[in-house]
Design an enzyme around this catalytic site. Structure first.
Site, PDB file in Angstrom:
ATOM      1  N   GLU A 229       6.013  25.358 -29.029  1.00 18.73           N
ATOM      2  CA  GLU A 229       5.539  25.229 -27.643  1.00 18.73           C
ATOM      3  C   GLU A 229       6.171  23.949 -27.139  1.00 18.73           C
ATOM      4  OE1 GLU A 229       4.213  24.170 -24.551  1.00 18.73           O
ATOM      5  OE2 GLU A 229       2.341  23.621 -25.557  1.00 18.73           O
ATOM      6  N   CYS A 263       2.630  19.701 -20.190  1.00 25.03           N
ATOM      7  CA  CYS A 263       3.789  20.603 -20.129  1.00 25.03           C
ATOM      8  C   CYS A 263       3.655  21.619 -18.991  1.00 25.03           C
ATOM      9  CB  CYS A 263       3.986  21.293 -21.474  1.00 25.03           C
ATOM     10  SG  CYS A 263       2.512  22.082 -22.049  1.00 25.03           S
TER      11      CYS A 263
HETATM   12  P1  NAD Z   1       8.045  14.513 -29.559  1.00 25.19           P
HETATM   13  O1  NAD Z   1       8.577  15.887 -29.554  1.00 25.19           O
HETATM   14  O2  NAD Z   1       8.896  13.413 -30.134  1.00 25.19           O
HETATM   15  O3  NAD Z   1       6.623  14.471 -30.342  1.00 25.19           O
HETATM   16  C1  NAD Z   1       5.775  15.566 -30.574  1.00 25.19           C
HETATM   17  C2  NAD Z   1       5.403  15.660 -32.063  1.00 25.19           C
HETATM   18  O4  NAD Z   1       6.576  15.743 -32.843  1.00 25.19           O
HETATM   19  C3  NAD Z   1       4.637  14.454 -32.615  1.00 25.19           C
HETATM   20  O5  NAD Z   1       3.732  14.893 -33.625  1.00 25.19           O
HETATM   21  C4  NAD Z   1       5.736  13.643 -33.251  1.00 25.19           C
HETATM   22  O6  NAD Z   1       5.215  12.788 -34.231  1.00 25.19           O
HETATM   23  C5  NAD Z   1       6.579  14.743 -33.850  1.00 25.19           C
HETATM   24  N1  NAD Z   1       7.972  14.374 -34.102  1.00 25.19           N
HETATM   25  C6  NAD Z   1       8.754  13.530 -33.386  1.00 25.19           C
HETATM   26  N2  NAD Z   1       9.983  13.473 -33.927  1.00 25.19           N
HETATM   27  C7  NAD Z   1       9.973  14.286 -34.997  1.00 25.19           C
HETATM   28  C8  NAD Z   1      10.960  14.668 -35.958  1.00 25.19           C
HETATM   29  N3  NAD Z   1      12.186  14.179 -35.926  1.00 25.19           N
HETATM   30  N4  NAD Z   1      10.615  15.532 -36.931  1.00 25.19           N
HETATM   31  C9  NAD Z   1       9.375  16.040 -36.974  1.00 25.19           C
HETATM   32  N5  NAD Z   1       8.391  15.731 -36.090  1.00 25.19           N
HETATM   33  C10 NAD Z   1       8.703  14.868 -35.117  1.00 25.19           C
HETATM   34  O7  NAD Z   1       7.683  14.138 -28.098  1.00 25.19           O
HETATM   35  P2  NAD Z   1       7.571  12.674 -27.484  1.00 25.19           P
HETATM   36  O8  NAD Z   1       8.782  11.808 -27.687  1.00 25.19           O
HETATM   37  O9  NAD Z   1       6.320  12.087 -27.967  1.00 25.19           O
HETATM   38  O10 NAD Z   1       7.503  13.032 -25.957  1.00 25.19           O
HETATM   39  C11 NAD Z   1       8.756  13.207 -25.287  1.00 25.19           C
HETATM   40  C12 NAD Z   1       8.765  14.407 -24.452  1.00 25.19           C
HETATM   41  O11 NAD Z   1       8.344  15.580 -25.172  1.00 25.19           O
HETATM   42  C13 NAD Z   1       7.820  14.363 -23.283  1.00 25.19           C
HETATM   43  O12 NAD Z   1       8.350  13.588 -22.267  1.00 25.19           O
HETATM   44  C14 NAD Z   1       7.678  15.820 -22.972  1.00 25.19           C
HETATM   45  O13 NAD Z   1       8.789  16.250 -22.240  1.00 25.19           O
HETATM   46  C15 NAD Z   1       7.695  16.482 -24.317  1.00 25.19           C
HETATM   47  N6  NAD Z   1       6.328  16.760 -24.830  1.00 25.19           N
HETATM   48  C16 NAD Z   1       5.836  17.995 -24.580  1.00 25.19           C
HETATM   49  C17 NAD Z   1       4.560  18.304 -25.003  1.00 25.19           C
HETATM   50  C18 NAD Z   1       3.981  19.642 -24.725  1.00 25.19           C
HETATM   51  O14 NAD Z   1       2.798  19.738 -24.507  1.00 25.19           O
HETATM   52  N7  NAD Z   1       4.792  20.697 -24.759  1.00 25.19           N
HETATM   53  C19 NAD Z   1       3.788  17.364 -25.675  1.00 25.19           C
HETATM   54  C20 NAD Z   1       4.328  16.100 -25.944  1.00 25.19           C
HETATM   55  C21 NAD Z   1       5.615  15.827 -25.522  1.00 25.19           C
END
Ligand code: NAD
Length: 459
Positions: A229, A263
């Site tokens: 998602e 989102c």
């Molecule tokens: P992200 O994708 O980095 O983080 C989401 C999850 O992924 C967290 O649990 C994080 O710890 C984990 N994660 C991060 N890097 C990872 C990796 N290399 N391997 C495995 N897991 C990893 O998102 P973010 O940097 O916190 O936010 C950035 C952008 O992501 C936001 O600006 C938004 O566009 C999007 N976002 C979307 C949602 C959603 O509800 N779909 C939620 C959070 C962020």
């Protein structure tokens, strides 16, 4: 130990244990051991445990909401809503578990009986984000547990307290050891074993498209089922036949819930030219009334950005749009608030070459773009690799039906900004994701089909 920080103040509010690869391997082994007994429980019994977990969440709603606001920053009323929303997924899947029906297929072979059965896939992993630190866990774990799968959760490091509180309540509700586990630590270190270990059969992720893509590649090594998602870039389309006050109310909700860190947030507000100025004026007035502050203050409607990178992206989008000719309407930043706060900002006369028209902002910055014709706005709304959610406001029924066919999004709100909840299939088209969460489809990511042919049945 890792620090947990109040994003509104930068103050350290707690320390949590830091798990590493060795801890994750132990967790995977414990989950694997717990699988057979959890799978063998009757779905009704698993459902009863999930219902107890949901009731405990509701009994502790206020404490959980305070935790959410303290580490995530959202206004306390939104945090209270999230607890109820999150508990709703456990209740929903408690019932769905009893309805994981298979099929009997009319046979194409004489003297045979053809069955399709649903089996729990095995140990599941949930990698969850910081914007809904409770509901994104229950939406995944509720489905996995109801299907008969143990689940290991790796929450975002920014919001571990909500996840740990859920784990405590899960234990109290009677979820056996090993069946629901939460590990906090470095995202890459903890995700690698989840992707590489063959005992993990399914991975569910909510977060950015960039990380989703990497996880998809990682899951390919062991050919795991993966559901994603990911980001959105929602169009919010306003036709000139609607009453402006009603649309403004919808636009405020669709843009500023979760302080824009959602989102589903309306990222491109397209307004038909005849009502463009009236809309901008009314929307700017409504935005000026939004109260910015610490989420624990009861009147707050906009809290801080949970991560500094999100606040930075908002400012980049504003600067880029202004440099390319947009007008920014906002008030000055309250000097008492930290840089993690982004003042709600309206960008008017946004054009398609600006960054904000091309990518998700994830903060309280509203971009308004004029349009002339229906065909034009459909083309512009679909001109993105994102396909999570969209909104259409029109009183013309035939037009509403046409747009509901033509817009390339997994979820559409027609004359409403509020459509989520446990019964709906949440998920996106294109690069916004794979699979659906919630609804009667939500358990599919955690189940395998088995086809059985009983032959030679003629006496
Ligand atoms: P992200 O994708 O980095 O983080 C989401 C999850 O992924 C967290 O649990 C994080 O710890 C984990 N994660 C991060 N890097 C990872 C990796 N290399 N391997 C495995 N897991 C990893 O998102 P973010 O940097 O916190 O936010 C950035 C952008 O992501 C936001 O600006 C938004 O566009 C999007 N976002 C979307 C949602 C959603 O509800 N779909 C939620 C959070 C962020």
């Amino acid at each position: 130990m890792d620090d947990v920080v109040d994003p509104a103040t930068g103050e350290v509010i707690a320390e949590v244990a830091h798990c590493d690869t060795a801890d994750m391997n132990l967790a995977i082994a414990a989950a694997e051991r717990s699988f057979s007994s959890w799978r063998e429980l009757l779905p009704r019994r698993r459902g009863a445990i999930l219902r107890s977990w949901a009731s405990l969440m509701l009994d502790h709603s206020e404490e959980l909401a305070i935790l959410v606001t303290s580490e995530q920053g959202k206004p306390i009323d939104e945090a209270r809503y999230e607890i109820a929303y999150g508990a709703g997924f456990l209740e929903w899947f408690a019932a769905e578990g009893e309805r994981a029906y298979g099929e009997t297929i009319p046979s194409h072979k004489p003297g045979s009986l053809l069955q399709v059965r649903m089996h729990p896939i095995g140990v599941a992993a949930a990698i969850t984000p910081w914007n809904f630190p409770v509901a994104m866990i229950t939406r995944k774990a509720g489905a996995a547990l109801a299907a008969g799968c143990p689940v290991i959760v790796k929450p975002a490091p920014e919001t571990p307290l909500s996840a740990l509180a859920l784990a405590r309540l899960a234990e109290e509700a009677g979820i056996p050891r090993g069946v629901f586990q939460v590990l906090i630590g470095d995202p890459v270190e903890l995700s690698l074993p989840l992707l590489r270990d063959t005992r993990i059969r399914a991975v569910s992720f909510t977060g950015s498209t960039q990380v989703g893509r990497m996880l998809l590649e990682g899951a390919a090594q062991t050919v795991k089922k993966i559901s994603l998602e990911l980001g959105g870039h929602a169009p919010f389309i306003v036709f000139d036949d609607v009453e402006i006050d009603r649309v403004v109310k919808g636009a405020i909700a669709a843009k500023f819930a979760t302080s824009g860190q959602d989102c589903l947030a309306a990222n491109r507000i397209y307004v038909q030219r005849r009502v463009y100025h009236a809309f901008v004026e009314a929307f700017a007035e409504a935005m000026a009334r939004l109260k910015v502050g610490h989420g624990l203050e009861p009147a707050t409607q906009i809290g801080p950005m949970t991560k500094a990178s999100v606040a930075d992206k908002c400012r980049t989008h504003i600067d880029d749009a202004v440099a390319k000719g947009a007008r920014a309407i906002s008030r000055s930043q309250d000097p008492g608030l930290s840089p993690s706060f982004v003042v709600p900002t309206l960008l008017t006369d946004v054009t398609d070459d600006m960054l904000i028209a091309a990518e998700e902002t994830f903060g309280p910055v509203a971009a308004v773009l004029p349009f002339d014709s229906e065909a034009e706005v459909v083309t512009r709304a679909n001109a993105t690799e994102m396909g999570l959610a969209g909104y259409v406001y029109t009183d013309n029924l035939r037009r509403a039906l046409r747009l509901s066919e033509q817009l390339e999004y997994g979820m559409l709100g027609v004359n409403t900004a509020s459509f989520t909840g446990p019964p709906i299939p949440f998920g996106g088209w294109k690069q916004s994701g794979l699979g659906r969460e919630g609804s009667r489809h939500g358990m599919e990511d955690y189940m395998e089909l088995k086809y059985v042919c009983f032959g030679d049945l003629t006496a």
